[in-house]
Each structure stands twice: as structure tokens, then as C-alpha cells.
Motif scaffolding. Structure first.
Motif, PDB file in Angstrom:
ATOM      1  N   GLN A  65       0.843  -1.199   0.000  1.00 51.02           N
ATOM      2  CA  GLN A  65       0.000   0.000   0.000  1.00 51.02           C
ATOM      3  C   GLN A  65       0.881   1.252   0.000  1.00 51.02           C
ATOM      4  O   GLN A  65       1.832   1.334   0.776  1.00 51.02           O
ATOM      5  CB  GLN A  65      -0.869   0.057   1.269  1.00 51.02           C
ATOM      6  CG  GLN A  65      -1.830  -1.083   1.442  1.00 51.02           C
ATOM      7  CD  GLN A  65      -3.126  -0.862   0.682  1.00 51.02           C
ATOM      8  OE1 GLN A  65      -3.447   0.231   0.263  1.00 51.02           O
ATOM      9  NE2 GLN A  65      -3.879  -1.933   0.497  1.00 51.02           N
ATOM     10  N   GLN A  67       1.572   4.440   1.525  1.00 55.00           N
ATOM     11  CA  GLN A  67       1.122   4.875   2.847  1.00 55.00           C
ATOM     12  C   GLN A  67       1.643   6.247   3.255  1.00 55.00           C
ATOM     13  O   GLN A  67       1.107   6.866   4.168  1.00 55.00           O
ATOM     14  CB  GLN A  67       1.547   3.864   3.922  1.00 55.00           C
ATOM     15  CG  GLN A  67       0.893   2.518   3.773  1.00 55.00           C
ATOM     16  CD  GLN A  67       1.181   1.617   4.956  1.00 55.00           C
ATOM     17  OE1 GLN A  67       1.374   2.073   6.078  1.00 55.00           O
ATOM     18  NE2 GLN A  67       1.201   0.317   4.708  1.00 55.00           N
ATOM     19  N   TRP A 100      -4.262   5.383   1.803  1.00 61.17           N
ATOM     20  CA  TRP A 100      -3.682   4.135   1.330  1.00 61.17           C
ATOM     21  C   TRP A 100      -4.138   3.870  -0.094  1.00 61.17           C
ATOM     22  O   TRP A 100      -5.293   4.096  -0.450  1.00 61.17           O
ATOM     23  CB  TRP A 100      -4.091   2.992   2.236  1.00 61.17           C
ATOM     24  CG  TRP A 100      -3.321   2.958   3.526  1.00 61.17           C
ATOM     25  CD1 TRP A 100      -2.697   4.011   4.140  1.00 61.17           C
ATOM     26  CD2 TRP A 100      -3.108   1.835   4.345  1.00 61.17           C
ATOM     27  NE1 TRP A 100      -2.111   3.595   5.298  1.00 61.17           N
ATOM     28  CE2 TRP A 100      -2.351   2.252   5.455  1.00 61.17           C
ATOM     29  CE3 TRP A 100      -3.491   0.507   4.276  1.00 61.17           C
ATOM     30  CZ2 TRP A 100      -1.958   1.395   6.466  1.00 61.17           C
ATOM     31  CZ3 TRP A 100      -3.109  -0.348   5.285  1.00 61.17           C
ATOM     32  CH2 TRP A 100      -2.341   0.094   6.361  1.00 61.17           C
ATOM     33  N   GLN A 101      -3.191   3.397  -0.897  1.00 62.55           N
ATOM     34  CA  GLN A 101      -3.486   3.075  -2.292  1.00 62.55           C
ATOM     35  C   GLN A 101      -2.749   1.778  -2.615  1.00 62.55           C
ATOM     36  O   GLN A 101      -1.523   1.727  -2.480  1.00 62.55           O
ATOM     37  CB  GLN A 101      -2.991   4.208  -3.188  1.00 62.55           C
ATOM     38  CG  GLN A 101      -3.315   4.058  -4.637  1.00 62.55           C
ATOM     39  CD  GLN A 101      -2.779   5.244  -5.428  1.00 62.55           C
ATOM     40  OE1 GLN A 101      -1.587   5.282  -5.719  1.00 62.55           O
ATOM     41  NE2 GLN A 101      -3.637   6.187  -5.753  1.00 62.55           N
ATOM     42  N   PRO A 102      -3.452   0.722  -2.997  1.00 60.82           N
ATOM     43  CA  PRO A 102      -2.779  -0.555  -3.256  1.00 60.82           C
ATOM     44  C   PRO A 102      -1.824  -0.458  -4.450  1.00 60.82           C
ATOM     45  O   PRO A 102      -2.128   0.188  -5.453  1.00 60.82           O
ATOM     46  CB  PRO A 102      -3.919  -1.528  -3.545  1.00 60.82           C
ATOM     47  CG  PRO A 102      -5.147  -0.712  -3.716  1.00 60.82           C
ATOM     48  CD  PRO A 102      -4.894   0.660  -3.206  1.00 60.82           C
ATOM     49  N   SER A 137      -9.020   0.450   5.143  1.00 66.81           N
ATOM     50  CA  SER A 137      -8.636   0.463   3.729  1.00 66.81           C
ATOM     51  C   SER A 137      -9.349  -0.661   2.975  1.00 66.81           C
ATOM     52  O   SER A 137      -9.848  -0.464   1.869  1.00 66.81           O
ATOM     53  CB  SER A 137      -7.126   0.325   3.599  1.00 66.81           C
ATOM     54  OG  SER A 137      -6.748   0.304   2.244  1.00 66.81           O
TER      55      SER A 137
END
Length: 142
Positions: A65, A67, A100-102, A137
Motif C-alpha cells: 500500500q 502509505q 492508502w493506495q494498493p 482500507s
């Protein structure tokens, strides 16, 4: 317009771990009489230096992720003792929590367009424990 860099934070378990490591490293630098300045060493020198230095940051991927991020304040190409060209990405010492972004694992670093970068989180959201952030998330709430 600023251009960012995306990089895996290898060996980092959490945002808190990243912050603690940075604080410890800054203390070691200061104790050794060096300027307390964080940097990341990379083999590849970015070709788009001017765009990165126009407000760009390095976005750290921790455990799959994105972060957090750190502003890139300078880029210093150099040649190491073995004759290999390398580069220091000189970073702001402040680590800023982001939404958060995968991201899947990748090698090296990647450019990250401003429109693809996750937004910063406020100070209150940065204080949420890692386990709770992961759950939020997964639910699409963070």
C-alpha cells in the motif's frame, strides 16, 4: 508541474516503523557529526529532474500500500567507490501519511503523475493504528 517518484520501502513493516527508522537514522547522523538529512540512494538517476524538483515527493509503498510520502528537496548524482553511477534523492525529514493506495511489487522506482498520487491524510488520521488502517482500507473507508 511536479512529478513524483514511487518506491517500495523494502523491509518496512508499517508507517510507524518507517518513521521510527528515520528518527533513529537522523540521531545516528547527528551523533557522527553529519548533517541530519535523510536521503535515498538509487542506481538510476531520474531524467526528469527539473519536474521532480518542482515540488515532487517520493511516495513509499509499505506492505503493498502507498502509505506515506516525503518531499524530494534535491537530487545528487555521484559515482561510488566502485565506479558505478548512483544518485541520492535528498528528502525532507518529515514523513507525511497519505491515503492508502494498493500497489503491486515492482523493481526500482517509477514516476508517479500528480493526478495519480494519493491525497495526504490529516494529523488525526495518521495517528490511527496500522491494523485499524488496514481494515478501514479494505472496507474502502480510508
Amino acid at each position: 508541474m511536479a512529478l513524483h517518484i514511487l518506491k517500495l520501502s523494502v523491509g518496512t513493516e508499517s508507517l510507524e516503523d518507517k518513521i521510527d527508522w528515520s528518527k533513529h537514522y537522523l540521531k545516528r547522523l547527528k551523533a557522527a557529526g553529519h548533517p541530519p538529512q535523510l536521503f535515498h540512494t538509487t542506481r538510476m538517476v531520474p531524467k526528469r529532474i527539473d519536474e521532480i524538483l518542482d515540488g515532487g515527493s517520493i511516495y513509499w509503498v509499505i506492505k503493498g500500500q502507498v502509505q506515506c510520502r516525503q518531499a524530494i528537496v534535491d537530487i545528487e548524482p555521484f559515482t561510488d567507490g566502485h565506479g558505478i553511477k548512483r544518485c541520492h534523492l535528498v528528502l525532507d525529514n518529515k514523513i507525511i501519511a497519505t491515503q492508502w493506495q494498493p500497489k503491486r511489487a515492482f523493481q526500482g522506482w517509477r514516476y508517479l503523475k500528480p493526478e495519480d498520487a494519493p491525497a495526504d491524510l490529516g494529523a488525526d488520521a495518521a495517528a490511527i493504528p496500522t491494523e485499524l488502517k488496514a481494515e478501514l482500507s479494505d472496507l474502502g473507508l480510508l
